[in-house]
Design an enzyme around this catalytic site. Sequence first.
Site, PDB file in Angstrom:
ATOM      1  N   THR A 103       0.906  -1.159  -0.199  1.00 42.05           N
ATOM      2  CA  THR A 103      -0.032   0.155   0.004  1.00 42.05           C
ATOM      3  C   THR A 103       0.890   1.336   0.018  1.00 42.05           C
ATOM      4  O   THR A 103       1.923   1.272   0.806  1.00 42.05           O
ATOM      5  CB  THR A 103      -0.887  -0.093   1.277  1.00 42.05           C
ATOM      6  N   GLY A 120       2.442   2.414  -2.723  1.00 41.06           N
ATOM      7  CA  GLY A 120       3.585   1.722  -3.410  1.00 41.06           C
ATOM      8  C   GLY A 120       4.115   2.638  -4.617  1.00 41.06           C
ATOM      9  O   GLY A 120       4.864   2.117  -5.491  1.00 41.06           O
ATOM     10  N   THR A 121       3.636   3.832  -4.657  1.00 42.45           N
ATOM     11  CA  THR A 121       4.136   4.641  -5.889  1.00 42.45           C
ATOM     12  C   THR A 121       5.203   5.615  -5.612  1.00 42.45           C
ATOM     13  O   THR A 121       5.217   6.750  -6.359  1.00 42.45           O
ATOM     14  CB  THR A 121       2.752   5.297  -6.655  1.00 42.45           C
ATOM     15  N   SER A 122       5.643   5.774  -4.552  1.00 45.51           N
ATOM     16  CA  SER A 122       6.594   7.038  -3.945  1.00 45.51           C
ATOM     17  C   SER A 122       7.353   6.604  -2.944  1.00 45.51           C
ATOM     18  O   SER A 122       6.882   5.499  -2.138  1.00 45.51           O
ATOM     19  CB  SER A 122       5.712   8.355  -3.688  1.00 45.51           C
ATOM     20  N   GLY A 123       8.363   7.316  -2.646  1.00 50.71           N
ATOM     21  CA  GLY A 123       9.091   7.167  -1.340  1.00 50.71           C
ATOM     22  C   GLY A 123       9.779   5.675  -1.198  1.00 50.71           C
ATOM     23  O   GLY A 123       9.833   4.991  -2.023  1.00 50.71           O
ATOM     24  N   ILE A 124       9.660   5.229   0.069  1.00 50.17           N
ATOM     25  CA  ILE A 124      10.143   3.851   0.559  1.00 50.17           C
ATOM     26  C   ILE A 124       9.060   2.913  -0.295  1.00 50.17           C
ATOM     27  O   ILE A 124       9.681   1.612  -0.629  1.00 50.17           O
ATOM     28  CB  ILE A 124       9.869   3.678   1.816  1.00 50.17           C
ATOM     29  N   GLY A 125       7.686   2.833  -0.277  1.00 52.51           N
ATOM     30  CA  GLY A 125       6.866   1.970  -0.949  1.00 52.51           C
ATOM     31  C   GLY A 125       7.412   1.731  -2.376  1.00 52.51           C
ATOM     32  O   GLY A 125       7.474   0.759  -2.839  1.00 52.51           O
ATOM     33  N   TYR A 169       0.694  12.605  15.203  1.00 45.46           N
ATOM     34  CA  TYR A 169       1.502  11.692  14.207  1.00 45.46           C
ATOM     35  C   TYR A 169       2.230  10.538  15.048  1.00 45.46           C
ATOM     36  O   TYR A 169       2.460   9.522  14.825  1.00 45.46           O
ATOM     37  CB  TYR A 169       2.600  12.443  13.435  1.00 45.46           C
TER      38      TYR A 169
END
Length: 286
Positions: A17, A19-24, A153
């Site tokens: 989830t 999964g289109t930027s950063g760590i994902g 957060y």
Amino acid sequence: MSGAASQRFQDKTVVITGGTSGIGLAAARRLLREGADVIVTHSRKASRVRAEPELPGAEFILNDASDPDRAATDLASTIGARRIDGLFLNAGQATFAPLGQITSEEFDRQFAILVKAPLLQVQALAPSLRDGASVVFTTSTANRMGAPGTAIYAAAKGAARSLVRVLARELAPRRITVTGLSPGPIETNFAERTGMDADAQAGFREKIAAKVPLGRMGTADEAAAVAAFLLSGEASFVTGSEYVVDGGVTELCLGAHPTIISKPTEFPNDQDTDNRPEDRRSPVGD
């Protein structure tokens, strides 16, 4: 990595989830290279367009964690009868504000995205998880740091850390492992998306790096490498634990976190940065 190790996810299906930027995104790239069938969720079409060239062969699912009930139902419906070997719960966002400016609405929003959504997604996908599967939550070093402005957060990420323990116990009879990936200051392109000029960006990164014992920020690929380990069979005897990827900040200089927030500031973190309209990265990393 070469030989058999490079294909440790051959014939495995992994859902990521956010999964289109950063760590994902980095994790999705790595798992594809290692032979996995990768399914990634995103909350905006634009994020899919950006990620598609980097994820050839991946399946993309539009799924917004800010609506937890629908996100869980839709994800389970899309997966259908398929069996899942790995689940990386990485979608998220962050808004920071000092005590006097916290709102009830913001509390509800962050807990919906960071706590309720991943919990309901595990619940919805549990019947699809193979016995012996792996579940990884992205937590955060914020749950240990006590940084000013991160009350909501940090509390939400602390709740996610607790979910790791509880679900690890509940899913243990099926040999399903549940772990946490806890990133600290991770290098992404967040600074350039805040409107800083090049000099300001460099100074900002230097300020953060100066707080890290290893003298630099980490990369999304470095965090993704740990996520891949936790999702693999190599971590089959690891469950309930949280793996910190922060260059030593929390263990060696706890309390030296550079984030100081004096007004409400929204930075989608290094998880799925497309869960909110503003596509910027958090200086906390995540």
